[in-house]
Design a protein around this motif. Structure first.
Motif, mmCIF file in Angstrom:
data_model
loop_
_atom_site.group_PDB
_atom_site.id
_atom_site.type_symbol
_atom_site.label_atom_id
_atom_site.label_comp_id
_atom_site.label_asym_id
_atom_site.label_seq_id
_atom_site.Cartn_x
_atom_site.Cartn_y
_atom_site.Cartn_z
ATOM 1 N N VAL A 82 49.958 41.242 30.933
ATOM 2 C CA VAL A 82 48.757 40.499 30.545
ATOM 3 C C VAL A 82 48.037 41.180 29.380
ATOM 4 O O VAL A 82 47.447 40.500 28.524
ATOM 5 C CB VAL A 82 47.811 40.350 31.757
ATOM 6 N N SER A 137 46.910 31.546 36.760
ATOM 7 C CA SER A 137 46.559 31.402 35.344
ATOM 8 C C SER A 137 46.215 32.769 34.754
ATOM 9 O O SER A 137 45.703 33.651 35.455
ATOM 10 C CB SER A 137 45.363 30.460 35.192
ATOM 11 N N PRO A 138 46.491 32.971 33.460
ATOM 12 C CA PRO A 138 46.165 34.256 32.816
ATOM 13 C C PRO A 138 44.696 34.644 32.975
ATOM 14 O O PRO A 138 44.385 35.818 33.200
ATOM 15 C CB PRO A 138 46.526 34.016 31.346
ATOM 16 N N GLN A 139 43.789 33.685 32.881
ATOM 17 C CA GLN A 139 42.366 33.993 33.006
ATOM 18 C C GLN A 139 42.030 34.491 34.403
ATOM 19 O O GLN A 139 41.281 35.465 34.575
ATOM 20 C CB GLN A 139 41.516 32.767 32.672
ATOM 21 N N ASP A 140 42.581 33.831 35.438
ATOM 22 C CA ASP A 140 42.335 34.269 36.813
ATOM 23 C C ASP A 140 42.899 35.669 37.047
ATOM 24 O O ASP A 140 42.283 36.497 37.732
ATOM 25 C CB ASP A 140 42.958 33.288 37.813
ATOM 26 N N GLN A 142 43.380 38.018 34.736
ATOM 27 C CA GLN A 142 42.526 38.974 34.005
ATOM 28 C C GLN A 142 41.247 39.264 34.771
ATOM 29 O O GLN A 142 40.801 40.423 34.834
ATOM 30 C CB GLN A 142 42.211 38.424 32.617
ATOM 31 N N ASN A 143 40.658 38.244 35.356
ATOM 32 C CA ASN A 143 39.444 38.444 36.159
ATOM 33 C C ASN A 143 39.731 39.331 37.368
ATOM 34 O O ASN A 143 38.918 40.185 37.740
ATOM 35 C CB ASN A 143 38.888 37.102 36.618
ATOM 36 N N LYS A 146 40.102 42.980 36.288
ATOM 37 C CA LYS A 146 38.783 43.573 36.017
ATOM 38 C C LYS A 146 38.033 43.854 37.306
ATOM 39 O O LYS A 146 37.393 44.904 37.460
ATOM 40 C CB LYS A 146 37.968 42.632 35.128
#
Length: 205
Positions: A82, A137-140, A142-143, A146
């Motif tokens: 990612v 999903s990439p956004q999920d 990444q979250n 973090k």
């Protein structure tokens, strides 16, 4: 024209409408059914943090044995994480490797990741951890990274290829590989800190 002479035309119209309705219903049912192979799962809500299903695995051919087995060489793969870095299992030789398959909306995965972070911090000089997210999903992802401050690379398997390579039965699943590239342990399901350290001891020996 008489009503009698119009009846065949009316009947044909009714029959055509009936066929059209049945066809539309069959198409709708077909779209709702699951086919063979990996399909994108509908996003789950953050309040429904349950263990989700693994993408469907292709059937083994007669006489074929699973590739991932304790004592066998670990199947190699190369993928982009990612964060943009390149991850290749064979390039990690010389260190023990922990492959951890997980999902954003899998509650056992969320319980397990903090222990993986602790283990990595304690052994990062001789241990590489690679997280393999299954079809989020990439956004999920990444979250998630973090939120849990995951210091190791994470790749997303949205095709089922990496799941198939290791015949992963579900999520979470942890696979331990020694410095010579041999699988020393496979732990399906939630692995406690004690189990992780026990399996890591075998991989490091």
């Amino acid at each position: 024209m008489s009503i009698i002479s119009q009846k065949p035309s009316i009947y044909r119209t009714i029959c055509l409408l009936a066929v059209l309705v049945v066809s539309l219903l069959l198409v709708a049912c077909g779209e709702g059914s699951s086919g063979v192979g990996v399909t994108a799962a509908a996003p789950a809500s953050s309040s429904d943090l349950s263990s989700t299903a693994t993408p469907a695995l292709p059937a083994l051919s007669p006489g074929q044995t699973p590739k991932a087995k304790v004592g066998n060489p670990a199947p190699d793969f190369r993928a982009t994480a990612v964060d943009g870095s390149s991850v290749q299992i064979s390039a990690l030789r010389g260190k023990a490797v922990l492959l951890n398959y997980w999902g954003v909306y899998c509650s056992p995965c969320r319980e397990e990741v903090p222990d993986l972070v602790k283990v990595y911090a304690a052994h990062q000089d001789k241990l590489a951890i690679v997280g393999v997210d299954i079809n989020d999903s990439p956004q999920d992802v990444q979250n998630f990274i973090k939120e849990f401050k995951m210091p190791y690379p994470v790749v997303i398997d949205n095709t089922g290829d990496l799941v198939f390579k290791y015949r992963v039965p579900g999520q979470p699943t942890s696979i331990f590989i020694n410095k010579d590239g041999i699988i020393t342990g496979i732990v399906p399901g939630l692995a406690s800190l004690d189990v992780i350290e026990q399996q890591l001891g075998k991989a490091l020996s």
